[in-house]
Design a protein around this motif. Structure first.
Motif, PDB file in Angstrom:
ATOM      1  N   ASN A  77       6.392  53.074  41.980  1.00  0.00           N
ATOM      2  CA  ASN A  77       7.663  53.541  41.408  1.00  0.00           C
ATOM      3  C   ASN A  77       7.514  54.240  40.055  1.00  0.00           C
ATOM      4  N   GLY A  78       6.270  54.434  39.607  1.00  0.00           N
ATOM      5  CA  GLY A  78       6.043  55.175  38.374  1.00  0.00           C
ATOM      6  C   GLY A  78       6.400  54.432  37.110  1.00  0.00           C
ATOM      7  N   THR A  79       6.565  53.109  37.195  1.00  0.00           N
ATOM      8  CA  THR A  79       6.874  52.305  36.009  1.00  0.00           C
ATOM      9  C   THR A  79       5.774  51.267  35.813  1.00  0.00           C
ATOM     10  N   ASP A  80       5.978  50.401  34.860  1.00  0.00           N
ATOM     11  CA  ASP A  80       4.995  49.350  34.592  1.00  0.00           C
ATOM     12  C   ASP A  80       5.335  48.047  35.298  1.00  0.00           C
ATOM     13  N   SER A  81       6.416  48.042  36.070  1.00  0.00           N
ATOM     14  CA  SER A  81       6.839  46.783  36.677  1.00  0.00           C
ATOM     15  C   SER A  81       7.510  47.027  38.019  1.00  0.00           C
TER      16      SER A  81
ATOM     17  N   ASN B  90      13.000  49.227  42.407  1.00  0.00           N
ATOM     18  CA  ASN B  90      12.297  48.180  41.673  1.00  0.00           C
ATOM     19  C   ASN B  90      12.052  46.915  42.489  1.00  0.00           C
TER      20      ASN B  90
ATOM     21  N   SER C 174      -3.577  55.023  37.755  1.00  0.00           N
ATOM     22  CA  SER C 174      -3.320  53.884  36.870  1.00  0.00           C
ATOM     23  C   SER C 174      -2.839  52.710  37.709  1.00  0.00           C
ATOM     24  N   SER C 175      -3.332  51.550  37.389  1.00  0.00           N
ATOM     25  CA  SER C 175      -2.856  50.354  38.096  1.00  0.00           C
ATOM     26  C   SER C 175      -2.861  49.180  37.140  1.00  0.00           C
ATOM     27  N   GLY C 176      -2.113  48.170  37.520  1.00  0.00           N
ATOM     28  CA  GLY C 176      -2.085  46.953  36.739  1.00  0.00           C
ATOM     29  C   GLY C 176      -3.158  45.989  37.213  1.00  0.00           C
TER      30      GLY C 176
ATOM     31  N   GLN D 253       2.754  51.557  39.051  1.00  0.00           N
ATOM     32  CA  GLN D 253       2.672  52.986  38.721  1.00  0.00           C
ATOM     33  C   GLN D 253       2.587  53.837  39.988  1.00  0.00           C
ATOM     34  N   THR D 254       1.824  53.374  40.959  1.00  0.00           N
ATOM     35  CA  THR D 254       1.693  54.110  42.214  1.00  0.00           C
ATOM     36  C   THR D 254       2.986  54.089  43.012  1.00  0.00           C
TER      37      THR D 254
ATOM     38  N   ASN E  13       0.500  47.381  41.437  1.00  0.00           N
ATOM     39  CA  ASN E  13       0.415  48.836  41.576  1.00  0.00           C
ATOM     40  C   ASN E  13       1.763  49.514  41.341  1.00  0.00           C
TER      41      ASN E  13
END
Length: 738
Positions: A362-366, A457, A252-254, A359-360, A357
């Motif tokens: 830190n496993g979050t959306d931001s 973060n 998953s990536s942004g 999710q890659t 990226n």
């Protein structure tokens, strides 16, 4: 490059630990102070003291002799009291223990217990070695406020903290002792100044008349002749994105933002960059081949918003082609290796990849890209525009004085009055618009950047190595790595080429800080004991023994008989108990520990040798890369001497403007610390505002309008004329003395 008339050593500790004889200046204060002399009775006769562990023990108030010294001796009665309004920014970091630090009593690594109001170990040792008694009058303020508190009652203190400019201005008015009158009696201090021309010029209060060559304060160095701030990055994130065979993929990536930032580096042709070899055995040249790879920003911008995966693969492909496979599958070395060669465009491309990226990584959306240590603290927020100077080849954004630098013409220039500054800020604003600068930097209501690293973060910021890389031990998890990265490549106009030179240059170079300690004329009065004791304290602090004490604290905190090589000098090793206590009481932060518990590093010379021992292994790795690059000449910097190419001359921390001139400069309120360009904690800074929101406000709606406003409406041209006048007089004085 060659230095004018005198060669200055590149190694701070070589400078600090070399003594030789020479001639000092002689001035005449409006209110003359006593001359050195015997007061009769039980006296302490002071010439340079032996190094710690020498033959003279603590508490020895007999005569200490130096067969090679012909300097006039400073004599005073044993037990002479000095009233000290001196410290560093807070009650916790003064000469004595505060209740906050000591509590009900605190036992330190020397095995002794200290209570509230007790002198800290360093100052107990100074009392014993010099036969002086200290009365702590410090109010716990920063240097400006401490001076303002005592300004109308200087008869109540003998030494006081202040800014260099305040001490110089009031010294010229006769309120502080002219140390230049006593240099022949201060051989250690004198030798230090003679070895450091810019230091001498930075503390010279007058260049003409009966006060010619006057010095009104003892300077403070938080290290000297060494790099100060540097970029720091999450190395593991760079490696995760860029290294390995084949294409990058992610579950998953942004998506990258619509591009705003435009290319800074060339879009065609080739340029060569000097780098340190990966094994640090020497230097070599690498080529950025834009004909083969294009410019990474131009490439990305042509595609527009894209997935984080596509962005990473585009950057990987660019690195392979632009550097003709030089970095192989460890492409991260472009940014975080010993042989790094990254520039602003490549960093922006990397930031786009990082932010897209999350999710890659830190496993979050931001995830936040570039941030400052404390995004709600203006004193830290200004680090972002300092970094902009390094990224885009702009001088004056990390100056030792205001925003000044010495140009190739030998004249002072003011970054606030130059269009290139605002072009760099526009580029930073473009980064902000793309979301590459942290949300908290742009909006104080967001999560504080002070928690970014521990919350996994934040990607990078520009700061001090030791205090920030210690977070590898205290905040980061196994496998996470926060490390100093190489200074970026930029186009610098140093005068050697009309088209500029693509190279690494840092303006973040340690010299005289803006704080110091002065001797109050009204305080010491006609008491020769007080005067000589105060002079001896300053001279002792610049002796080999004194420099160790003022950095390390007393012998009890050091391993006796054990040293290590630091910048070519054998320096003490801290004891195991000290190291353990440093982590227990200050989470590994050497400076906080030294100031709060030992009472060292409050002024005078702070050696980086102690700090180096307390630097996390990750911090030592990154700093080692940078040190190698400086030593091998692939990172250039200002010099603490007058250079044949004036562009490489470090601007003095203070200039000898007259009181009338300083009063005029104080009237230019928009330029002052409480005006539009403040760097203090609660201040306002126009450069920060432009990074965050672009141009706004009357007179600042564009680069050209802002330059015109600063130069004309805000009296920038008058300011620069006054500063340049003082600078040229200072250069003339230096050349006359040499």
């Amino acid at each position: 490059m060659r230095k004018k008339k005198i060669a200055a050593s590149l190694m701070a500790l070589t400078l600090a630990f070399t003594s030789f004889a020479g001639c000092g200046g002689k001035g005449d204060d409006t209110n003359p102070t006593p001359t050195p002399g015997s007061t009769g009775g039980n006296t302490v006769t002071n010439t340079p003291a032996p190094t710690q562990g020498g033959t003279t023990g603590e508490g020895d108030t007999g005569n200490v002799t130096d067969p090679g010294s012909n300097a006039a001796e400073l004599t005073y009665e044993a037990g002479t009291v000095l009233r000290m309004a001196t410290g560093y920014n807070s009650k916790d970091t003064g000469l004595s223990f505060s209740a906050e630090v000591a509590g009900e009593g605190i036992t330190l690594a020397d095995g002794k217990t200290y209570n509230t109001g007790d002198l800290k170990p360093t100052w107990v040792t100074v009392e014993e070695k010099l036969g002086i008694k200290f009365e702590d009058k410090y109010q716990g303020n920063n240097s400006t406020k401490e001076f303002e508190y005592w300004q109308e009652q200087l008869d109540q203190v003998d030494m006081v903290s202040g800014t260099a400019s305040l001490l110089t201005e009031n010294g010229t008015a006769g309120l502080f002792v002219n140390l230049a009158d006593y240099l022949d009696s201060m051989p250690n201090f004198k030798a230090y100044l003679e070895q450091n021309p810019i230091v001498r010029l930075s503390i010279t209060g007058s260049t003409s008349g009966d006060k010619k060559g006057a010095i009104y304060f003892s300077p403070y160095f938080d290290g000297v002749n060494d790099i100060e701030r540097m970029p720091l990055m999450r190395v593991d994130w760079v490696q995760k994105l860029l290294d390995g065979e084949g294409a990058f993929s992610a579950a998953s990536s942004g998506t990258t933002a619509a591009p705003v930032y435009e290319p800074y580096m060339p879009t065609s042709g080739k340029i060569e960059i000097d780098v340190v070899k990966k094994d640090a055995s020497g230097t070599e040249k690498v080529t950025k081949d834009y004909d083969a790879a294009g410019n990474i920003i131009a490439n990305m911008n042509a595609k527009g918003a894209m997935s984080g995966v596509d962005a990473v693969n585009m950057l990987r492909d660019y690195i392979d082609k632009a550097y003709n496979g030089y970095y192989g599958t460890t492409r991260s070395d472009l940014f975080v290796g010993q042989n790094a060669a990254w520039d602003a465009d490549e960093l922006v491309a990397l930031l786009r990849c990082v932010v897209a990226n999350a999710q890659t990584l830190n496993g979050t959306d931001s995830v936040q890209g570039l941030f400052s240590r404390e995004d709600n603290n203006n004193q830290r927020r200004v680090d972002v525009f300092r970094f902009a100077g390094s990224l885009f080849g702009v001088r004056g954004l990390e100056s030792r004085q205001d925003y000044l630098y010495v140009g190739t013409d030998g004249q002072l220039h003011d970054a606030r009055q130059e269009a290139d500054t605002y072009v760099a800020l526009e580029r930073m604003n473009a980064m902000a618009k793309e979301g590459l600068i942290s949300k908290a930097y742009l909006d104080a209501s967001e999560e504080s950047s002070s928690t970014y690293l521990e919350n996994d973060n934040g990607f990078m910021h520009y700061d001090y190595n030791q205090t920030q890389t210690v977070l590898n031990a205290t905040k980061l998890q196994e496998g996470e790595k926060y490390m100093a990265a190489m200074v970026p490549v930029a186009r610098w106009y140093d005068g050697t080429n009309t088209d500029g030179v693509y190279m690494r240059f840092t303006e973040s170079w340690r010299s005289v800080k803006t704080d110091g300690w002065g001797i109050s004329v009204k305080g010491v009065g006609s008491d020769t004991n007080k005067l000589n004791a105060a002079l001896k304290l300053i001279d002792y602090a610049y002796s080999p023994e004194g420099q160790i004490l003022m950095s390390y604290g007393p012998d009890a905190f050091i391993k006796q008989g054990e040293t290590f090589n630091f910048n070519g000098q054998e320096m003490p090793v801290i004891s195991d108990a000290t190291y353990a206590e440093l982590w227990e009481k200050a989470s590994g932060n050497y400076t906080n520990y030294a100031r709060k518990y030992l009472g060292s590093t409050l002024s005078f010379v702070k050696s980086q040798a102690f700090e180096y021992q307390c630097t996390h292994e990750v911090g030592r790795e990154g700093a080692g890369y940078i040190s190698n690059a400086i030593g091998l000449g692939t990172i250039k910097h200002p010099e603490l001497a007058l250079m044949d190419n004036a562009w490489y001359t470090s601007v003095p921390t203070v200039l000898p403007n007259t009181k009338v001139e300083n009063d005029m400069i104080s009237g230019f309120t928009e330029l002052g610390s409480k005006g539009r360009f403040g760097q203090n904690k609660d201040g306002q800074n126009l450069f920060v505002d432009i990074i965050c929101g672009g141009y706004s406000g009357e007179g600042t709606s564009s680069a050209a309008e802002t330059v015109a406003t600063v130069t004309g409406t805000w009296s920038g041209q008058q300011y620069l004329t006054l500063k340049n006048g003082a600078w040229q007089k200072l250069v003339g004085y230096y050349n006359e003395m040499n």
